[in-house]
Design a protein around this motif. Structure first.
Motif, PDB file in Angstrom:
ATOM      1  N   GLU A  42       0.835  -1.196   0.000  1.00  0.00           N
ATOM      2  CA  GLU A  42       0.000   0.000   0.000  1.00  0.00           C
ATOM      3  C   GLU A  42       0.873   1.251   0.000  1.00  0.00           C
ATOM      4  O   GLU A  42       1.873   1.330   0.708  1.00  0.00           O
ATOM      5  CB  GLU A  42      -0.924   0.003   1.219  1.00  0.00           C
ATOM      6  N   ALA A  43       0.454   2.222  -0.783  1.00  0.00           N
ATOM      7  CA  ALA A  43       1.233   3.459  -0.920  1.00  0.00           C
ATOM      8  C   ALA A  43       1.124   4.322   0.332  1.00  0.00           C
ATOM      9  O   ALA A  43       0.098   4.300   1.022  1.00  0.00           O
ATOM     10  CB  ALA A  43       0.747   4.242  -2.128  1.00  0.00           C
ATOM     11  N   PRO A  44       2.156   5.097   0.648  1.00  0.00           N
ATOM     12  CA  PRO A  44       2.101   6.004   1.805  1.00  0.00           C
ATOM     13  C   PRO A  44       1.115   7.143   1.549  1.00  0.00           C
ATOM     14  O   PRO A  44       0.812   7.474   0.400  1.00  0.00           O
ATOM     15  CB  PRO A  44       3.540   6.524   1.913  1.00  0.00           C
ATOM     16  N   LEU A  45       0.633   7.718   2.632  1.00  0.00           N
ATOM     17  CA  LEU A  45      -0.264   8.876   2.521  1.00  0.00           C
ATOM     18  C   LEU A  45       0.584  10.143   2.431  1.00  0.00           C
ATOM     19  O   LEU A  45       1.212  10.551   3.414  1.00  0.00           O
ATOM     20  CB  LEU A  45      -1.183   8.942   3.748  1.00  0.00           C
ATOM     21  N   LEU A  46       0.599  10.748   1.264  1.00  0.00           N
ATOM     22  CA  LEU A  46       1.436  11.937   1.022  1.00  0.00           C
ATOM     23  C   LEU A  46       0.555  13.087   0.549  1.00  0.00           C
ATOM     24  O   LEU A  46       0.384  13.306  -0.650  1.00  0.00           O
ATOM     25  CB  LEU A  46       2.508  11.619  -0.014  1.00  0.00           C
ATOM     26  N   PRO A  47      -0.011  13.824   1.484  1.00  0.00           N
ATOM     27  CA  PRO A  47      -0.904  14.925   1.102  1.00  0.00           C
ATOM     28  C   PRO A  47      -0.144  16.104   0.527  1.00  0.00           C
ATOM     29  O   PRO A  47       1.097  16.152   0.572  1.00  0.00           O
ATOM     30  CB  PRO A  47      -1.578  15.301   2.424  1.00  0.00           C
ATOM     31  N   SER A  52       6.160  28.463  -4.587  1.00  0.00           N
ATOM     32  CA  SER A  52       7.093  27.535  -5.235  1.00  0.00           C
ATOM     33  C   SER A  52       7.441  26.358  -4.321  1.00  0.00           C
ATOM     34  O   SER A  52       7.514  25.209  -4.778  1.00  0.00           O
ATOM     35  CB  SER A  52       8.367  28.285  -5.626  1.00  0.00           C
ATOM     36  N   ASN A  53       7.641  26.629  -3.024  1.00  0.00           N
ATOM     37  CA  ASN A  53       7.938  25.560  -2.062  1.00  0.00           C
ATOM     38  C   ASN A  53       6.819  24.529  -2.017  1.00  0.00           C
ATOM     39  O   ASN A  53       7.067  23.314  -2.026  1.00  0.00           O
ATOM     40  CB  ASN A  53       8.148  26.132  -0.667  1.00  0.00           C
ATOM     41  N   ALA A  54       5.588  25.008  -1.962  1.00  0.00           N
ATOM     42  CA  ALA A  54       4.433  24.100  -1.897  1.00  0.00           C
ATOM     43  C   ALA A  54       4.351  23.236  -3.153  1.00  0.00           C
ATOM     44  O   ALA A  54       4.091  22.030  -3.080  1.00  0.00           O
ATOM     45  CB  ALA A  54       3.146  24.905  -1.713  1.00  0.00           C
ATOM     46  N   GLU A  55       4.574  23.848  -4.304  1.00  0.00           N
ATOM     47  CA  GLU A  55       4.534  23.101  -5.563  1.00  0.00           C
ATOM     48  C   GLU A  55       5.647  22.055  -5.611  1.00  0.00           C
ATOM     49  O   GLU A  55       5.430  20.925  -6.072  1.00  0.00           O
ATOM     50  CB  GLU A  55       4.660  24.060  -6.740  1.00  0.00           C
ATOM     51  N   SER A  56       6.837  22.419  -5.124  1.00  0.00           N
ATOM     52  CA  SER A  56       7.962  21.482  -5.145  1.00  0.00           C
ATOM     53  C   SER A  56       7.715  20.287  -4.229  1.00  0.00           C
ATOM     54  O   SER A  56       8.043  19.144  -4.578  1.00  0.00           O
ATOM     55  CB  SER A  56       9.253  22.204  -4.729  1.00  0.00           C
ATOM     56  N   ILE A  57       7.135  20.536  -3.048  1.00  0.00           N
ATOM     57  CA  ILE A  57       6.824  19.430  -2.132  1.00  0.00           C
ATOM     58  C   ILE A  57       5.771  18.520  -2.754  1.00  0.00           C
ATOM     59  O   ILE A  57       5.868  17.285  -2.669  1.00  0.00           O
ATOM     60  CB  ILE A  57       6.361  19.972  -0.771  1.00  0.00           C
ATOM     61  N   THR A  58       4.769  19.111  -3.381  1.00  0.00           N
ATOM     62  CA  THR A  58       3.738  18.315  -4.057  1.00  0.00           C
ATOM     63  C   THR A  58       4.350  17.466  -5.166  1.00  0.00           C
ATOM     64  O   THR A  58       4.031  16.275  -5.310  1.00  0.00           O
ATOM     65  CB  THR A  58       2.649  19.232  -4.646  1.00  0.00           C
ATOM     66  N   ASN A  59       5.235  18.069  -5.957  1.00  0.00           N
ATOM     67  CA  ASN A  59       5.878  17.328  -7.051  1.00  0.00           C
ATOM     68  C   ASN A  59       6.735  16.179  -6.510  1.00  0.00           C
ATOM     69  O   ASN A  59       6.759  15.085  -7.083  1.00  0.00           O
ATOM     70  CB  ASN A  59       6.733  18.273  -7.889  1.00  0.00           C
ATOM     71  N   ALA A  60       7.441  16.430  -5.418  1.00  0.00           N
ATOM     72  CA  ALA A  60       8.275  15.380  -4.823  1.00  0.00           C
ATOM     73  C   ALA A  60       7.404  14.239  -4.299  1.00  0.00           C
ATOM     74  O   ALA A  60       7.731  13.054  -4.502  1.00  0.00           O
ATOM     75  CB  ALA A  60       9.120  15.963  -3.694  1.00  0.00           C
ATOM     76  N   ALA A  87       6.237  12.157  -7.165  1.00  0.00           N
ATOM     77  CA  ALA A  87       7.308  11.286  -7.649  1.00  0.00           C
ATOM     78  C   ALA A  87       7.527  10.097  -6.712  1.00  0.00           C
ATOM     79  O   ALA A  87       7.765   8.962  -7.169  1.00  0.00           O
ATOM     80  CB  ALA A  87       8.605  12.089  -7.791  1.00  0.00           C
ATOM     81  N   ILE A  88       7.431  10.324  -5.404  1.00  0.00           N
ATOM     82  CA  ILE A  88       7.576   9.236  -4.430  1.00  0.00           C
ATOM     83  C   ILE A  88       6.457   8.209  -4.612  1.00  0.00           C
ATOM     84  O   ILE A  88       6.699   6.996  -4.598  1.00  0.00           O
ATOM     85  CB  ILE A  88       7.570   9.799  -2.994  1.00  0.00           C
ATOM     86  N   THR A  89       5.256   8.694  -4.787  1.00  0.00           N
ATOM     87  CA  THR A  89       4.111   7.798  -4.987  1.00  0.00           C
ATOM     88  C   THR A  89       4.270   6.976  -6.261  1.00  0.00           C
ATOM     89  O   THR A  89       3.978   5.772  -6.288  1.00  0.00           O
ATOM     90  CB  THR A  89       2.807   8.608  -5.053  1.00  0.00           C
ATOM     91  N   SER A 142      13.920  11.719  -4.623  1.00  0.00           N
ATOM     92  CA  SER A 142      12.755  12.568  -4.340  1.00  0.00           C
ATOM     93  C   SER A 142      12.699  12.944  -2.867  1.00  0.00           C
ATOM     94  O   SER A 142      12.327  14.074  -2.514  1.00  0.00           O
ATOM     95  CB  SER A 142      11.469  11.850  -4.753  1.00  0.00           C
ATOM     96  N   LEU A 143      13.073  12.010  -2.002  1.00  0.00           N
ATOM     97  CA  LEU A 143      13.125  12.323  -0.570  1.00  0.00           C
ATOM     98  C   LEU A 143      14.163  13.407  -0.285  1.00  0.00           C
ATOM     99  O   LEU A 143      13.909  14.332   0.505  1.00  0.00           O
ATOM    100  CB  LEU A 143      13.432  11.067   0.238  1.00  0.00           C
ATOM    101  N   ARG A 144      15.318  13.309  -0.915  1.00  0.00           N
ATOM    102  CA  ARG A 144      16.365  14.328  -0.724  1.00  0.00           C
ATOM    103  C   ARG A 144      15.912  15.675  -1.283  1.00  0.00           C
ATOM    104  O   ARG A 144      16.120  16.727  -0.655  1.00  0.00           O
ATOM    105  CB  ARG A 144      17.662  13.882  -1.386  1.00  0.00           C
ATOM    106  N   SER A 145      15.300  15.655  -2.458  1.00  0.00           N
ATOM    107  CA  SER A 145      14.817  16.894  -3.071  1.00  0.00           C
ATOM    108  C   SER A 145      13.771  17.559  -2.191  1.00  0.00           C
ATOM    109  O   SER A 145      13.774  18.790  -1.999  1.00  0.00           O
ATOM    110  CB  SER A 145      14.228  16.596  -4.456  1.00  0.00           C
ATOM    111  N   ARG A 146      12.887  16.746  -1.642  1.00  0.00           N
ATOM    112  CA  ARG A 146      11.853  17.294  -0.759  1.00  0.00           C
ATOM    113  C   ARG A 146      12.458  17.921   0.483  1.00  0.00           C
ATOM    114  O   ARG A 146      12.004  18.980   0.945  1.00  0.00           O
ATOM    115  CB  ARG A 146      10.868  16.185  -0.374  1.00  0.00           C
ATOM    116  N   GLN A 147      13.481  17.297   1.043  1.00  0.00           N
ATOM    117  CA  GLN A 147      14.119  17.843   2.234  1.00  0.00           C
ATOM    118  C   GLN A 147      14.784  19.183   1.940  1.00  0.00           C
ATOM    119  O   GLN A 147      14.731  20.113   2.757  1.00  0.00           O
ATOM    120  CB  GLN A 147      15.144  16.862   2.795  1.00  0.00           C
ATOM    121  N   LEU A 148      15.403  19.306   0.778  1.00  0.00           N
ATOM    122  CA  LEU A 148      16.012  20.584   0.393  1.00  0.00           C
ATOM    123  C   LEU A 148      14.945  21.677   0.299  1.00  0.00           C
ATOM    124  O   LEU A 148      15.176  22.824   0.696  1.00  0.00           O
ATOM    125  CB  LEU A 148      16.738  20.439  -0.941  1.00  0.00           C
ATOM    126  N   THR A 149      13.787  21.324  -0.215  1.00  0.00           N
ATOM    127  CA  THR A 149      12.685  22.280  -0.307  1.00  0.00           C
ATOM    128  C   THR A 149      12.197  22.678   1.083  1.00  0.00           C
ATOM    129  O   THR A 149      11.905  23.839   1.344  1.00  0.00           O
ATOM    130  CB  THR A 149      11.517  21.693  -1.120  1.00  0.00           C
TER     131      THR A 149
END
Length: 234
Positions: free
Chosen positions: A108-113, A145-153, A156-158, A192-199
């Protein structure tokens, strides 16, 4: 001014001494009154516009701070669940490399809102800039931009996690080609996890001056549904 004009046109034959001077004074007085009336109306109109702009700017900034608070809560959740998510990904990859399979519930996929930041129109940008300065407008643009980047990451994780469905028991194991696909999915997930952390780091630096705290209610609602790894509770 209108009275002066009537004096001029309807009493032309009046030869009273000082008549022209009287009419000139009357005309000047009435002209000044009219000009002052126009200026007063214009100033009142500008005052109303300025007041409305200030109210709109305050409301827009208050909304942005509220949304930033929710985004910060999501950032905290992302940091808290990332290590466990990474470990599960590596464990599934190990199973894939050994030719094993797993039950469906393990896939099952993680919940990533995601959190959306309300964009500002050109009019609002101008109002906020006039009342709170250009730096506030810049912070908001980076926040969007931060919100969009987290959503994109998270997207990608999903998508990377979906590749692990190849390990379902019903498929009876994976081929060597599929093993390579899963290896690449694991790599993409880590990136994607690393990219999200940078954001997330950028987000915290960006709104540092806003004195915004993470929305505790959002965190609580999330963990009511998900475990410490970000997967739905049974």
């Amino acid at each position: 001014m209108f009275l002066a004009i009537r004096e001029w046109f309807f009493r032309k034959r009046d030869r009273t001494p000082g008549r022209k001077r009287r009419i000139a004074k009357l005309f000047l007085f009435e002209f000044v009154i009219v000009v002052l009336g126009v200026l007063t109306a214009q100033l009142l109109s500008e005052a109303v516009v300025d007041s409305r702009q200030r109210q709109d700017a305050r409301a827009a900034l208050a909304l942005a701070k509220g949304e930033a608070s929710v985004l910060l809560a999501l950032a905290e959740i992302s940091e808290e669940t990332a290590p466990c998510l990474r470990e599960r990904s590596e464990a599934l990859l190990g199973i894939a490399m050994s030719g094993g399979t797993v039950p469906p519930e393990a896939l099952e996929a993680p919940l990533l809102p995601s959190v959306q930041i309300t964009p500002w129109s050109d009019r609002l940008v101008g109002a906020v800039r006039d009342n709170f300065g250009g730096s506030t407008v810049g912070r908001h643009a980076i926040l969007v931009s931060n919100a969009e980047s987290i959503t994109n990451a998270n997207t990608a994780i999903t998508q990377a996690w979906a590749e692990y469905e190849l390990l379902a028991q019903e498929f009876g194991g994976v081929s060597e080609r599929e093993q390579e696909e899963l290896r690449q999915a694991a790599i993409d997930l880590r990136r994607s996890l690393r990219s999200r952390q940078l954001t997330i780091d950028s987000l915290r630096r960006n709104i540092e001056g806003w004195e915004v705290e993470p929305a505790e209610e959002y965190r609580q609602n999330y963990y009511d549904l998900a475990d410490e790894c970000g997967f739905a509770k049974d």
